[in-house]
Every structure is written in C-alpha cells, then in structure tokens.
Enzyme design. Sequence first.
Site, PDB file in Angstrom:
ATOM      1  N   HIS A  64       0.468  -0.945  -0.197  1.00 36.40           N
ATOM      2  CA  HIS A  64      -0.369   0.209  -0.096  1.00 36.40           C
ATOM      3  C   HIS A  64       1.194   1.565   0.077  1.00 36.40           C
ATOM      4  O   HIS A  64       2.284   1.647   0.522  1.00 36.40           O
ATOM      5  CB  HIS A  64      -1.240  -0.576   1.361  1.00 36.40           C
ATOM      6  CG  HIS A  64      -0.173   0.647   2.483  1.00 36.40           C
ATOM      7  ND1 HIS A  64      -0.746   1.543   3.153  1.00 36.40           N
ATOM      8  CD2 HIS A  64       0.209  -0.349   3.580  1.00 36.40           C
ATOM      9  CE1 HIS A  64       0.237   1.826   3.684  1.00 36.40           C
ATOM     10  NE2 HIS A  64       0.151   0.611   4.494  1.00 36.40           N
ATOM     11  N   CYS A  65       0.066   2.305  -0.538  1.00 39.73           N
ATOM     12  CA  CYS A  65       1.141   3.837   0.023  1.00 39.73           C
ATOM     13  C   CYS A  65       0.016   4.233   0.130  1.00 39.73           C
ATOM     14  O   CYS A  65      -1.320   4.371   1.034  1.00 39.73           O
ATOM     15  CB  CYS A  65       1.282   3.836  -1.890  1.00 39.73           C
ATOM     16  SG  CYS A  65       0.551   4.047  -3.426  1.00 39.73           S
ATOM     17  N   LYS A  66       0.005   5.625  -0.361  1.00 39.44           N
ATOM     18  CA  LYS A  66      -1.145   6.568  -0.031  1.00 39.44           C
ATOM     19  C   LYS A  66      -2.525   6.458  -0.325  1.00 39.44           C
ATOM     20  O   LYS A  66      -3.603   6.715  -0.146  1.00 39.44           O
ATOM     21  CB  LYS A  66      -0.459   7.760  -0.498  1.00 39.44           C
ATOM     22  CG  LYS A  66      -2.005   8.811  -0.151  1.00 39.44           C
ATOM     23  CD  LYS A  66      -0.630  10.485   0.164  1.00 39.44           C
ATOM     24  CE  LYS A  66      -2.417  11.619  -0.080  1.00 39.44           C
ATOM     25  NZ  LYS A  66      -1.392  13.111  -0.086  1.00 39.44           N
ATOM     26  N   ILE A  93      -3.815   3.884   1.899  1.00 38.85           N
ATOM     27  CA  ILE A  93      -4.043   4.066   3.053  1.00 38.85           C
ATOM     28  C   ILE A  93      -5.385   5.565   3.346  1.00 38.85           C
ATOM     29  O   ILE A  93      -5.651   5.457   4.265  1.00 38.85           O
ATOM     30  CB  ILE A  93      -2.159   5.217   4.107  1.00 38.85           C
ATOM     31  CG1 ILE A  93      -2.628   4.828   5.272  1.00 38.85           C
ATOM     32  CG2 ILE A  93      -1.729   6.360   3.062  1.00 38.85           C
ATOM     33  CD1 ILE A  93      -2.667   3.736   6.276  1.00 38.85           C
TER      34      ILE A  93
END
Length: 100
Positions: A64-66, A93
């Site tokens: 995951h990232c933003k 996120i």
Amino acid sequence: MKQITAAELKQRIDAGEKLNIIDVREPAEYAEYNMGGKLIPLGQIMGMQLEELEDLRNEEVILHCKGGTRSTQAGLMLEQAGFTNVVNLTGGIMAWKQLG
C-alpha cells in the site's frame, strides 16, 4: 496483480490473520500515519534492493501507499522479480483511514 479493498483487509486483520503488509511510502509519510506494516519505500523496491523481502517471495505480500499508484508500481516490480502473490490495497492508506 490482485487487489484488496480496505474493508477486506480490515476483516482479515480483525480475524487475526498473519499478513505481510508493506508500506511503500516515504519515511515522513509513515511517521505521520501508518497501519503497522513494514516500511520499504518505493525507491528501494525500484532499485531492486529487496533483501528485506526475499523470505516473502512465495508468500502473499500486500502493498500500500497513499492512494494506490506507488504500490501498483512496486507490485509490478516485485512480480518482475519473481514474487508470486502480490496484492495491492485499492485506494491505499486514504481508503484505510475512511474506515475509521
């Protein structure tokens, strides 16, 4: 690459599953808010510095990232490097935070 929603991931965490969650954001983003995954920034993955991930080559790895873009890039790189079960958190996120 498979996708997982924030709700699906939360269900699996709540059920007590042992998951390999990798956060590909930058250290400052991780320090601001994280979900407890291991921090391995995208730049490290793009540079093929995968020592920390070698043991997970044949296990499920949830990235995951933003918002989902960097984790998609990381997932493609890991697949090219021979990782067999890469999953991307849809919405990153930001989607996770919406769950409360």
